[in-house]
Design a protein around this motif. Structure first.
Motif, mmCIF file in Angstrom:
data_model
loop_
_atom_site.group_PDB
_atom_site.id
_atom_site.type_symbol
_atom_site.label_atom_id
_atom_site.label_comp_id
_atom_site.label_asym_id
_atom_site.label_seq_id
_atom_site.Cartn_x
_atom_site.Cartn_y
_atom_site.Cartn_z
ATOM 1 N N THR A 5 0.833 -1.206 0.000
ATOM 2 C CA THR A 5 0.000 0.000 0.000
ATOM 3 C C THR A 5 0.868 1.257 0.000
ATOM 4 O OG1 THR A 5 -1.693 -1.195 1.246
ATOM 5 C CG2 THR A 5 -1.870 1.203 1.201
ATOM 6 N N LYS A 6 1.893 1.262 0.869
ATOM 7 C CA LYS A 6 2.797 2.426 0.951
ATOM 8 C C LYS A 6 3.546 2.630 -0.367
ATOM 9 C CE LYS A 6 2.987 4.352 5.228
ATOM 10 N NZ LYS A 6 3.778 4.167 6.431
ATOM 11 N N PHE A 7 3.959 1.521 -0.995
ATOM 12 C CA PHE A 7 4.670 1.621 -2.271
ATOM 13 C C PHE A 7 3.811 2.361 -3.311
ATOM 14 C CE2 PHE A 7 5.306 -0.153 -6.562
ATOM 15 C CZ PHE A 7 6.577 0.341 -6.814
ATOM 16 N N PHE A 8 2.560 1.966 -3.433
ATOM 17 C CA PHE A 8 1.672 2.589 -4.424
ATOM 18 C C PHE A 8 1.345 4.037 -4.053
ATOM 19 C CE2 PHE A 8 1.069 -1.744 -5.851
ATOM 20 C CZ PHE A 8 0.827 -1.612 -7.206
ATOM 21 N N THR A 9 0.945 4.269 -2.804
ATOM 22 C CA THR A 9 0.487 5.619 -2.436
ATOM 23 C C THR A 9 1.624 6.636 -2.501
ATOM 24 O OG1 THR A 9 0.764 5.107 -0.075
ATOM 25 C CG2 THR A 9 -1.453 4.843 -1.001
ATOM 26 N N CYS A 10 2.844 6.218 -2.141
ATOM 27 C CA CYS A 10 3.966 7.175 -2.134
ATOM 28 C C CYS A 10 4.612 7.329 -3.503
ATOM 29 C CB CYS A 10 4.985 6.790 -1.068
ATOM 30 S SG CYS A 10 4.298 6.941 0.602
ATOM 31 N N SER A 11 4.518 6.300 -4.357
ATOM 32 C CA SER A 11 4.924 6.483 -5.756
ATOM 33 C C SER A 11 4.005 7.519 -6.424
ATOM 34 C CB SER A 11 4.848 5.159 -6.523
ATOM 35 O OG SER A 11 5.769 4.225 -6.020
ATOM 36 N N LEU A 12 2.716 7.390 -6.153
ATOM 37 C CA LEU A 12 1.739 8.337 -6.724
ATOM 38 C C LEU A 12 1.960 9.755 -6.208
ATOM 39 C CD1 LEU A 12 -1.463 6.091 -6.519
ATOM 40 C CD2 LEU A 12 -0.399 6.935 -8.629
ATOM 41 N N ALA A 13 2.460 9.880 -4.958
ATOM 42 C CA ALA A 13 2.693 11.211 -4.375
ATOM 43 C C ALA A 13 3.745 11.988 -5.144
ATOM 44 C CB ALA A 13 3.109 11.078 -2.909
ATOM 45 N N ILE A 14 4.707 11.281 -5.765
ATOM 46 C CA ILE A 14 5.720 11.939 -6.609
ATOM 47 C C ILE A 14 5.192 12.084 -8.041
ATOM 48 C CG2 ILE A 14 8.026 11.685 -7.637
ATOM 49 C CD1 ILE A 14 8.220 12.408 -4.719
ATOM 50 N N MET A 15 4.470 11.068 -8.496
ATOM 51 C CA MET A 15 3.963 11.051 -9.875
ATOM 52 C C MET A 15 2.976 12.190 -10.132
ATOM 53 S SD MET A 15 2.452 7.607 -11.682
ATOM 54 C CE MET A 15 3.776 6.560 -11.165
ATOM 55 N N TYR A 16 2.142 12.461 -9.140
ATOM 56 C CA TYR A 16 1.104 13.490 -9.297
ATOM 57 C C TYR A 16 1.228 14.556 -8.214
ATOM 58 C CZ TYR A 16 -0.973 10.169 -12.535
ATOM 59 O OH TYR A 16 -1.190 9.323 -13.592
ATOM 60 N N ARG A 17 2.295 15.354 -8.333
ATOM 61 C CA ARG A 17 2.435 16.473 -7.406
ATOM 62 C C ARG A 17 1.674 17.668 -7.953
ATOM 63 N NH1 ARG A 17 8.593 15.955 -4.935
ATOM 64 N NH2 ARG A 17 9.350 15.591 -7.034
ATOM 65 N N GLY A 18 1.269 18.541 -7.053
ATOM 66 C CA GLY A 18 0.600 19.767 -7.465
ATOM 67 C C GLY A 18 1.334 20.972 -6.909
ATOM 68 N N LYS A 19 0.789 22.139 -7.118
ATOM 69 C CA LYS A 19 1.371 23.363 -6.550
ATOM 70 C C LYS A 19 0.323 24.049 -5.694
ATOM 71 C CE LYS A 19 4.930 24.371 -9.974
ATOM 72 N NZ LYS A 19 5.439 25.309 -10.983
ATOM 73 N N ASP A 20 0.785 24.602 -4.554
ATOM 74 C CA ASP A 20 -0.157 25.345 -3.726
ATOM 75 C C ASP A 20 -0.306 26.771 -4.253
ATOM 76 O OD1 ASP A 20 2.063 26.777 -2.836
ATOM 77 O OD2 ASP A 20 2.210 25.731 -0.916
ATOM 78 N N THR A 21 -1.054 27.607 -3.559
ATOM 79 C CA THR A 21 -1.344 28.963 -4.055
ATOM 80 C C THR A 21 -0.099 29.849 -4.078
ATOM 81 O OG1 THR A 21 -2.019 29.585 -1.807
ATOM 82 C CG2 THR A 21 -3.771 28.940 -3.342
ATOM 83 N N ALA A 22 0.987 29.415 -3.373
ATOM 84 C CA ALA A 22 2.247 30.179 -3.406
ATOM 85 C C ALA A 22 3.185 29.643 -4.478
ATOM 86 C CB ALA A 22 2.921 30.112 -2.036
ATOM 87 N N GLY A 23 2.725 28.632 -5.239
ATOM 88 C CA GLY A 23 3.547 28.065 -6.319
ATOM 89 C C GLY A 23 4.560 27.036 -5.853
ATOM 90 N N SER A 36 9.670 15.144 -1.148
ATOM 91 C CA SER A 36 11.036 14.642 -1.306
ATOM 92 C C SER A 36 11.681 15.153 -2.598
ATOM 93 C CB SER A 36 10.997 13.111 -1.323
ATOM 94 O OG SER A 36 12.263 12.590 -1.596
ATOM 95 N N ARG A 37 13.015 15.391 -2.539
ATOM 96 C CA ARG A 37 13.761 15.798 -3.738
ATOM 97 C C ARG A 37 14.003 14.559 -4.587
ATOM 98 N NH1 ARG A 37 16.731 19.637 -0.559
ATOM 99 N NH2 ARG A 37 18.264 18.060 -0.026
ATOM 100 N N ASN A 38 13.063 14.264 -5.420
ATOM 101 C CA ASN A 38 13.122 13.018 -6.195
ATOM 102 C C ASN A 38 12.170 13.154 -7.381
ATOM 103 O OD1 ASN A 38 13.402 10.384 -7.020
ATOM 104 N ND2 ASN A 38 12.846 9.461 -5.066
ATOM 105 N N ASN A 39 12.620 12.769 -8.557
ATOM 106 C CA ASN A 39 11.687 12.754 -9.691
ATOM 107 C C ASN A 39 11.473 11.330 -10.199
ATOM 108 O OD1 ASN A 39 14.078 12.275 -10.931
ATOM 109 N ND2 ASN A 39 13.905 13.868 -12.494
ATOM 110 N N GLU A 40 11.852 10.350 -9.370
ATOM 111 C CA GLU A 40 11.620 8.936 -9.685
ATOM 112 C C GLU A 40 10.518 8.422 -8.753
ATOM 113 O OE1 GLU A 40 12.603 6.947 -11.929
ATOM 114 O OE2 GLU A 40 14.587 7.493 -12.671
ATOM 115 N N PRO A 41 9.271 8.408 -9.202
ATOM 116 C CA PRO A 41 8.179 7.983 -8.320
ATOM 117 C C PRO A 41 8.388 6.599 -7.715
ATOM 118 C CG PRO A 41 7.307 8.925 -10.349
ATOM 119 C CD PRO A 41 8.784 8.799 -10.533
ATOM 120 N N VAL A 42 8.861 5.665 -8.517
ATOM 121 C CA VAL A 42 9.028 4.284 -8.046
ATOM 122 C C VAL A 42 10.085 4.212 -6.949
ATOM 123 C CG1 VAL A 42 9.779 1.956 -8.740
ATOM 124 C CG2 VAL A 42 8.202 3.267 -10.184
ATOM 125 N N ARG A 43 11.148 5.010 -7.118
ATOM 126 C CA ARG A 43 12.219 5.022 -6.118
ATOM 127 C C ARG A 43 11.685 5.516 -4.769
ATOM 128 N NH1 ARG A 43 17.244 7.611 -8.658
ATOM 129 N NH2 ARG A 43 17.358 5.623 -9.747
#
Length: 451
Positions: free
Chosen positions: A107-125, A291-298
């Protein structure tokens, strides 16, 4: 009203959450091809910083993200939660905690991979991550109502009231009551305000300070606890195989406490594990998303180590101390007091002080990280400019937790956790094909690099 909240919490954390977290987690474990078992070695390499790059987008390193996430999960659930599990479900409940942890790793593998895969920006950018951004960016705006549900439940549920209450109880039980210095309500107020000041010094510095403190505290915290428990286990080393066998045997008979009610043992173990490692609740993706990472799976591979450390390692150690000392059969204590009794019996004179130190660090590290989670939920709903107001609300509730009676409030917090799990698990299962495709691509590239 109070009774309604307690009943709702007990109901939702029984069959509905078992189906959602255990059933959903089993689906994800099978769909990943049992990845947590196959790629544990690679995950260990990643967390040691082999692939860190300071130029990547994000605010903290992957190790700091894991430390902050573990700071929130390795805590009083591992000390008092394990004691409650053994009290309610017998030694067999620990076996089902282990099973839940392996499911939770997927579960953690999927949810945290998605957290990098689909990041957004807040109102401050600023780049942000978490289930609310995964739902909006990955599933589309028509699903945004799930993000709102998650954040409202997060603001209300991610308060450190339980930690404040248990830390106050431990401090009074170990130090003040024996010395005749406990003054009841006055003492609780003094401890509560002191905790608020300490927590304010860290959380008002933002995620970077929280992650920095957590990454220093967590290894120390786990190390101290690990060393103390190993000392106790070594003292009773001849009985360890029998205790491990008792855990496995009781898991399928339920003889120790439930009189053969195996179903109740499974429910107890699974519920305590879900609450201990928080897999599927949606908290860890919020911090891993920074996290400073652009590899969702990692990032997913790093995150899946959380339930392993939390439940397989720390909870097992706690359970062995309670079982080896026999206090679970000979005392009326439960929760943190049961574990304190076990430490005092095994290491007379100083055992309870060692445990109190661990409780102190566990509770504070959890308080630091929870504030960040609630802050992110508030930020999503009300914007970056107003987000800091949440911190002041959070700090005031620490004092409230120290002085209040908490059955209804804890049940309310439990209920909010359950509500958070619903959007988190829906999004994880809905978007799981994206993670599977990314996983195949990632390991193909790793193979080509001969890593």
């Amino acid at each position: 009203m109070g009774e309604l909240i307690v009943n709702f919490s007990n109901w939702i954390w029984d069959t509905p959450m078992l189906i959602l977290l255990m059933g959903g987690g089993l689906i994800l474990l099978a769909y990943s091809g049992f990845l947590p078992f196959r790629k544990l070695g690679h995950a260990m390499k990643v967390v040691r910083g082999k692939y860190d790059d300071s130029n990547m987008p994000g605010q903290i390193t992957s190790f700091q993200a894991l430390s902050a996430a573990i700071a929130a999960t390795v805590g009083l659930g591992n000390i008092s939660g394990v004691a409650i599990a053994i009290n309610m479900g017998g030694p067999g409940a620990i076996f089902w905690m282990w099973m839940s942890a392996f499911v939770g790793m997927a579960t953690k593998f999927f949810t945290c991979s998605l957290a990098i895969m689909y990041r957004g920006k807040d109102t401050a950018g600023v780049i942000q991550g978490g289930p609310m951004y995964v739902i909006e960016e990955g599933m589309g705006r028509k699903w945004k109502f799930l993000s709102i549900i998650f954040c409202v439940a997060g603001i209300l549920g991610l308060l450190a009231i339980f930690q404040a209450n248990q830390l106050t109880a431990t401090f009074r039980f170990v130090l003040l009551e024996p010395a005749g210095l406990d003054r009841g309500a006055t003492t609780r107020w003094i401890i509560g305000i002191s905790m608020m000041v300490i927590v304010a010094g860290v959380i008002l510095g933002g995620i970077k300070r929280i992650a920095l403190v957590a990454s220093k505290l967590v290894p120390f915290m786990v190390g101290l606890y690990f060393a103390t428990v190993l000392l106790i286990v070594f003292k009773y080393i001849g009985e360890v195989p029998a205790m491990l066998w008792l855990i496995v045997e009781d898991a399928f008979t339920g003889n120790a406490v439930m009189g053969g009610a195996v179903g109740a043992v499974i429910v107890t173990g699974a519920r305590r594990a879900a609450f201990s490692n928080e897999a599927g609740i949606g908290t860890a993706p919020m911090v891993h998303g920074a996290s400073r990472n652009n590899e969702p799976v990692r990032e997913g591979l790093i995150a899946m180590l959380g339930p392993f450390i939390d439940t397989i390692v720390v909870c097992t150690l706690t359970s062995l101390v309670i079982l080896l000392t026999g206090v679970w059969q000979t005392t009326e204590n439960d929760g943190v007091r049961l574990t304190l009794s076990a430490f005092e019996m095994a290491l007379p004179g100083f055992g309870k002080y060692l445990l109190m130190t661990a409780v102190l660090v566990f509770a504070f590290s959890t308080m630091f990280t929870y504030s960040y989670y609630g802050h992110k939920c508030f930020n999503y709903l009300f914007g970056a400019k107003k987000a800091d107001y949440y911190n002041y609300f959070y700090l005031i509730t620490i004092v409230a937790g120290a002085v209040a009676s908490l059955e209804v409030v804890i049940s309310f917090v439990d209920g909010m956790y359950a509500i958070m799990a619903i959007p988190t698990m829906i999004s994880a299962i809905y978007l799981s094909p994206k993670v599977r495709a990314a996983t195949k691509d990632y390991f193909r590239r790793m193979k080509e690099l001969d890593v």
